[in-house]
Design a protein around this motif. Structure first.
Motif, short mmCIF file in Angstrom:
data_model
loop_
_atom_site.label_atom_id
_atom_site.label_comp_id
_atom_site.label_asym_id
_atom_site.label_seq_id
_atom_site.Cartn_x
_atom_site.Cartn_y
_atom_site.Cartn_z
N LEU A 119 3.89 10.15 47.37
CA LEU A 119 3.59 10.33 45.95
C LEU A 119 2.13 10.75 45.77
CD1 LEU A 119 5.41 7.32 44.23
CD2 LEU A 119 6.29 9.58 44.82
N LEU A 120 1.25 10.20 46.61
CA LEU A 120 -0.16 10.59 46.56
C LEU A 120 -0.32 12.06 46.97
CD1 LEU A 120 -3.10 9.79 46.12
CD2 LEU A 120 -3.17 9.03 48.51
N VAL A 121 0.46 12.47 47.97
CA VAL A 121 0.43 13.88 48.39
C VAL A 121 0.87 14.78 47.23
CG1 VAL A 121 1.46 15.58 49.95
CG2 VAL A 121 0.80 13.32 50.82
N LEU A 122 1.94 14.38 46.56
CA LEU A 122 2.41 15.16 45.41
C LEU A 122 1.36 15.22 44.30
CD1 LEU A 122 6.11 13.92 45.06
CD2 LEU A 122 5.37 16.17 45.82
N TYR A 123 0.73 14.09 44.05
CA TYR A 123 -0.26 14.02 42.96
C TYR A 123 -1.48 14.89 43.25
CZ TYR A 123 -3.56 11.94 39.65
OH TYR A 123 -4.48 11.73 38.66
N VAL A 124 -1.99 14.77 44.46
CA VAL A 124 -3.16 15.59 44.84
C VAL A 124 -2.79 17.07 44.81
CG1 VAL A 124 -4.76 16.15 46.71
CG2 VAL A 124 -4.20 13.76 46.21
N GLY A 125 -1.59 17.39 45.30
CA GLY A 125 -1.14 18.77 45.29
C GLY A 125 -0.98 19.31 43.87
N ALA A 126 -0.47 18.46 42.97
CA ALA A 126 -0.30 18.88 41.59
C ALA A 126 -1.64 19.18 40.93
CB ALA A 126 0.45 17.80 40.81
N LEU A 127 -2.64 18.37 41.25
CA LEU A 127 -3.97 18.63 40.69
C LEU A 127 -4.57 19.90 41.28
CD1 LEU A 127 -5.51 15.04 40.57
CD2 LEU A 127 -4.26 16.28 38.80
N LEU A 128 -4.31 20.14 42.57
CA LEU A 128 -4.79 21.38 43.18
C LEU A 128 -4.11 22.60 42.58
CD1 LEU A 128 -4.98 20.35 46.95
CD2 LEU A 128 -6.89 20.68 45.37
N ALA A 129 -2.84 22.41 42.18
CA ALA A 129 -2.10 23.50 41.53
C ALA A 129 -2.47 23.65 40.07
CB ALA A 129 -0.60 23.26 41.68
N LYS A 130 -3.41 22.81 39.61
CA LYS A 130 -3.92 22.85 38.24
C LYS A 130 -2.83 22.57 37.20
CE LYS A 130 -7.70 25.98 39.42
NZ LYS A 130 -8.39 27.27 39.14
N LEU A 131 -1.94 21.63 37.55
CA LEU A 131 -0.95 21.18 36.57
C LEU A 131 -1.63 20.20 35.63
CD1 LEU A 131 2.18 20.65 38.86
CD2 LEU A 131 1.45 22.70 37.63
N ASP A 132 -0.97 19.92 34.52
CA ASP A 132 -1.58 19.08 33.49
C ASP A 132 -1.97 17.71 34.05
OD1 ASP A 132 -2.04 18.71 30.45
OD2 ASP A 132 -0.90 16.93 31.02
N PHE A 133 -3.25 17.36 33.90
CA PHE A 133 -3.76 16.13 34.49
C PHE A 133 -3.10 14.90 33.87
CE2 PHE A 133 -6.77 12.56 34.35
CZ PHE A 133 -7.01 12.39 35.71
N ALA A 134 -2.98 14.85 32.56
CA ALA A 134 -2.42 13.68 31.89
C ALA A 134 -0.96 13.45 32.28
CB ALA A 134 -2.54 13.83 30.37
N GLN A 148 0.60 14.52 34.99
CA GLN A 148 0.71 14.17 36.40
C GLN A 148 0.25 12.73 36.66
OE1 GLN A 148 2.32 16.12 38.54
NE2 GLN A 148 2.62 17.46 36.77
N THR A 149 -0.78 12.30 35.98
CA THR A 149 -1.27 10.93 36.15
C THR A 149 -0.24 9.93 35.64
OG1 THR A 149 -3.56 11.68 35.92
CG2 THR A 149 -3.13 9.33 35.62
N LYS A 150 0.36 10.23 34.50
CA LYS A 150 1.40 9.36 33.96
C LYS A 150 2.59 9.28 34.91
CE LYS A 150 4.53 8.83 30.01
NZ LYS A 150 4.97 9.41 28.72
N GLY A 151 3.04 10.45 35.40
CA GLY A 151 4.16 10.46 36.33
C GLY A 151 3.85 9.74 37.63
N PHE A 152 2.62 9.90 38.12
CA PHE A 152 2.21 9.23 39.35
C PHE A 152 2.21 7.71 39.16
CE2 PHE A 152 -1.47 7.85 42.11
CZ PHE A 152 -0.77 7.92 43.31
N ALA A 153 1.70 7.24 38.03
CA ALA A 153 1.68 5.81 37.75
C ALA A 153 3.10 5.25 37.65
CB ALA A 153 0.91 5.54 36.46
N GLN A 154 4.00 5.99 36.99
CA GLN A 154 5.39 5.57 36.90
C GLN A 154 6.04 5.50 38.28
OE1 GLN A 154 6.80 8.59 34.20
NE2 GLN A 154 6.54 7.28 32.40
N GLY A 155 5.72 6.47 39.11
CA GLY A 155 6.25 6.46 40.47
C GLY A 155 5.76 5.27 41.27
N LEU A 156 4.50 4.89 41.10
CA LEU A 156 3.96 3.73 41.81
C LEU A 156 4.64 2.44 41.37
CD1 LEU A 156 0.12 4.47 41.95
CD2 LEU A 156 1.82 4.74 43.76
N VAL A 157 4.90 2.32 40.08
CA VAL A 157 5.62 1.13 39.59
C VAL A 157 7.01 1.07 40.22
CG1 VAL A 157 6.63 0.02 37.56
CG2 VAL A 157 4.34 1.03 37.43
N SER A 158 7.67 2.21 40.27
CA SER A 158 9.02 2.27 40.82
C SER A 158 9.04 1.87 42.29
CB SER A 158 9.59 3.68 40.65
OG SER A 158 10.86 3.79 41.25
N VAL A 159 8.14 2.45 43.10
CA VAL A 159 8.16 2.14 44.54
C VAL A 159 7.66 0.73 44.82
CG1 VAL A 159 7.95 4.57 45.18
CG2 VAL A 159 5.87 3.18 44.96
#
Length: 302
Positions: A155-170, A172-183
Motif C-alpha cells: 500500500l505504501l508502494v501504491l501511495y508513493v507511486g500515486a504521488l509520483l504520478a501526480k494524482l490528487d493528494f487528498a 490518495q491520502t484518504k484511500g491510503f489511510a482507509q487501506g491501513l485501517v483495513s489491513v
C-alpha cells in the motif's frame, strides 16, 4: 572465597578442583516488561527468518516480494500512461493478494508456536518472570505486526507511486489511510486465528495444513454460497453469508464503513446496520482467539 581441592587419580596424576561458590547477581533486574519486549522482538524477527538460517528466510522474504511486485507494476503503468487513478483501490489490494497472505499466515503461525510446544519449552518461559498473558500477547502482537508489514508495504508502494504520478493528494491520502485501517483489522484477525489453529498441535506440518484448510475452505465455501444466493435472486442473504470467512468479513466491514467497493457477487455489500454486525463479529473473533490462546497456554504451562 575460592576453595581449592587436590584430588589424586588412580594413575597418580593430581587434579585440582576449584570451588568458587555461589555469587549474588548485582546487575539490573529488567523484569517482565523487558522479557515481554524481547520475546516480541524475537518472534517478529523470526516471522521473516531474521536471526535464523538462510533457508528460514527464503519463504517469508519471497512472499514479501510477491506482495510488493504487483503494486510496483501498477505504479509503473500508472506513471507511464499518466492514468487518472490507480488500477486498484487501496482497500482492494489485500483481497486481491489474499492467497499470498493466507500462505504467509499458514507458514509463520506454526513457526511462532510449534517449536515451543514440540520441545516443551513453554514452562521454562513461565518459570520467571514471564506469565501466560505476557507470552500470548507477545506472540499475538508479533505475528500481527509481521502481517501488517506484509500487507501495508505494498500500500505504501501504491501511495508513493500515486504521488509520483501526480494524482490528487487528498484522495490518495484518504484511500491510503482507509487501506491501513483495513489491513490492520485483517492482520489482527488472521494472526489470532492462525495462532489458535497452530497452537492445537506441536507438529509444524499439521499446523500449516490446518491453517491453509481453514482459510481456503471457509473462503471457498462462502464465495460459492454467495454465488448461489446471487443466482437465485436472494441478494439479501449475500451479506450475512459473508460473516463466515475472515476474508469476506473484512471485505464486508470495509465496504460498510470505509467506502470500499464490495467484492461480493453483484457488488452487494452490507449496509451500515449490517456493518455493525460485521464489526462485532470481527472484534469478537479477535477477542475469542486471544482467550483461546490464554486457555491453551495455561494448560501447557502447568
Amino acid at each position: 572465597m575460592a576453595v581449592e581441592h587436590s584430588v589424586t587419580t588412580p594413575s597418580g596424576d593430581q587434579t585440582r578442583i576449584h570451588n568458587i561458590g555461589y555469587r549474588n547477581y548485582d546487575g539490573p533486574r529488567l523484569g517482565r516488561s523487558y522479557a515481554r519486549r524481547s520475546l516480541y522482538s524475537q518472534s517478529l524477527r523470526g516471522a521473516y527468518g531474521l536471526g535464523r538460517s538462510v533457508k528460514s528466510k527464503v519463504l517469508p522474504m519471497l512472499l514479501f516480494v510477491v506482495m510488493c511486485v504487483p503494486a510496483a507494476i501498477m505504479v509503473a503503468v500508472a506513471v507511464a500512461t499518466k492514468a487518472g487513478k490507480l488500477p486498484v483501490d487501496y482497500t482492494e489490494y489485500a483481497l486481491f493478494m489474499q492467497a499470498v497472505i493466507s500462505l504467509y499466515v499458514a507458514s509463520q503461525a506454526p513457526q511462532s508456536v510449534s517449536r515451543d510446544l514440540r520441545f516443551k519449552t513453554v514452562p521454562l518461559y513461565f518459570s520467571r518472570p514471564i506469565e501466560t498473558a505476557d507470552y500470548v500477547r507477545a506472540k499475538f502482537a508479533a505475528l500481527a505486526s509481521a502481517l501488517f508489514l506484509l500487507t501495508a508495504a505494498p500500500l505504501l508502494v501504491l501511495y508513493v507511486g500515486a504521488l509520483l504520478a501526480k494524482l490528487d493528494f487528498a484522495d490518495q491520502t484518504k484511500g491510503f489511510a482507509q487501506g491501513l485501517v483495513s489491513v490492520t483489522l485483517l492482520s489482527l484477525l488472521l494472526a489470532g486465528l492462525g495462532l489458535v489453529i497452530a497452537a492445537v498441535t506441536p507438529r509444524r506440518g499439521f499446523g500449516i495444513a490446518a491453517v491453509i484448510a481453514v482459510l481456503t475452505i471457509s473462503y471457498g465455501a462462502v464465495s460459492t454460497l454467495q454465488a448461489i444466493a446471487d443466482a437465485q435472486g436472494s441478494t439479501s442473504a449475500i451479506p450475512w453469508i459473508g460473516l463466515f470467512s475472515p476474508i469476506t468479513l473484512i471485505d464486508g466491514l470495509q465496504t460498510a464503513f470505509l467506502g470500499a467497493t464490495s467484492a461480493f457477487p453483484g457488488g452487494v455489500g452490507p449496509s451500515h446496520g449490517e456493518g455493525v454486525v460485521y464489526v462485532l463479529v470481527a472484534l469478537g473473533l479477535i477477542a475469542a482467539s486471544y482467550g483461546l490462546l490464554m486457555r491453551r497456554y495455561r494448560k501447557v504451562g502447568l
